[in-house]
Design a protein around this motif. Sequence first.
Motif, PDB file in Angstrom:
ATOM      1  N   ARG A   1      53.406   0.885  16.595  1.00  0.00           N
ATOM      2  CA  ARG A   1      52.602  -0.131  15.918  1.00  0.00           C
ATOM      3  C   ARG A   1      53.374  -1.448  15.883  1.00  0.00           C
ATOM      4  O   ARG A   1      54.554  -1.476  15.505  1.00  0.00           O
ATOM      5  N   THR A   2      52.732  -2.542  16.258  1.00  0.00           N
ATOM      6  CA  THR A   2      53.346  -3.870  16.210  1.00  0.00           C
ATOM      7  C   THR A   2      52.397  -4.826  15.494  1.00  0.00           C
ATOM      8  O   THR A   2      51.231  -4.502  15.243  1.00  0.00           O
ATOM      9  N   GLU A   3      52.903  -6.019  15.185  1.00  0.00           N
ATOM     10  CA  GLU A   3      52.074  -7.004  14.496  1.00  0.00           C
ATOM     11  C   GLU A   3      50.905  -7.457  15.360  1.00  0.00           C
ATOM     12  O   GLU A   3      49.836  -7.788  14.851  1.00  0.00           O
ATOM     13  N   LYS A   4      51.113  -7.475  16.677  1.00  0.00           N
ATOM     14  CA  LYS A   4      50.075  -7.971  17.573  1.00  0.00           C
ATOM     15  C   LYS A   4      49.338  -6.855  18.308  1.00  0.00           C
ATOM     16  O   LYS A   4      48.610  -7.117  19.258  1.00  0.00           O
ATOM     17  N   GLY A   5      49.531  -5.627  17.895  1.00  0.00           N
ATOM     18  CA  GLY A   5      48.837  -4.529  18.565  1.00  0.00           C
ATOM     19  C   GLY A   5      49.688  -3.285  18.660  1.00  0.00           C
ATOM     20  O   GLY A   5      49.930  -2.610  17.660  1.00  0.00           O
TER      21      GLY A   5
END
Length: 267
Positions: A248-252
């Motif tokens: 999981r990342t901030e942009k997707g």
Amino acid sequence: MPAERRGNCQNTLFIPGAQEELVDLDLWQQYRDRRRQAKKTTPRSPSALYPLTGLVRCAGCHGTTPVQSSIRMIDGRPTSIKGHSYMCGRRSVTGKHGCEGVYATRAEVEQRVHAWLAEQSQAIGAAPSGPPVRDPAVDQRADAMRERARLDAEATRQKKALANLRADRAMNPDDYGPGEYEDAVARIRHQQAATAAALERLSAVEPAPRQSDYGPVIVGLVEGWALLNEAERNGMLKQLVRRVALVRTEKGFGIEVHPMWEPDPWA
């Protein structure tokens, strides 16, 4: 941990961890996914299989990420798209208390894995050149891995054929003459026994945990990607990769590929 209200009924209260689990959450999620898929599948239709079936996991909780369908507007009409995305199974069951979760479209995950394979293939091609020395043991292991992928796909087809035959006889018993059903079952059983014996012989050839051992399979998979069917891609990937972890990342999302020739980071 605060309680969480779930669903439309306001008289229920979901408290994660209030009772000891009788069944492991991942196993329960796999059971629910299988039951949901079986309910939608007719006896004659094959079960869905994708290149990354059984390999994708959530990096947050190490749990399964089942393939999900999605509703998209096509020509002004809401249309269900099967196998559209991967989603953390624990998050879908327990909410954010179990895992923050991760979401990714299946096509993009497959593209990133293919790009990773291409990088590995290029690295193999960029290795220092020298006199062509063939290691018979390495060649034997590479051949065994390709053959195992083929046999695994064949075993899956035989299993489906037997299930479809049973379902067809149950629905159309008058279509079979005396002994025809029994003969058909015997032929499939004979094929299954031959496939199992071939797989048993291959088990004696154990791949060593070195990237060079997997070179021919990596290059062959990249070059033949468009020619292989999904079952064959899946079988070969399972020989090369322990899992594909979705991060999981901030942009997707991002991916972490855990190859067989490296120590298992989740061990």
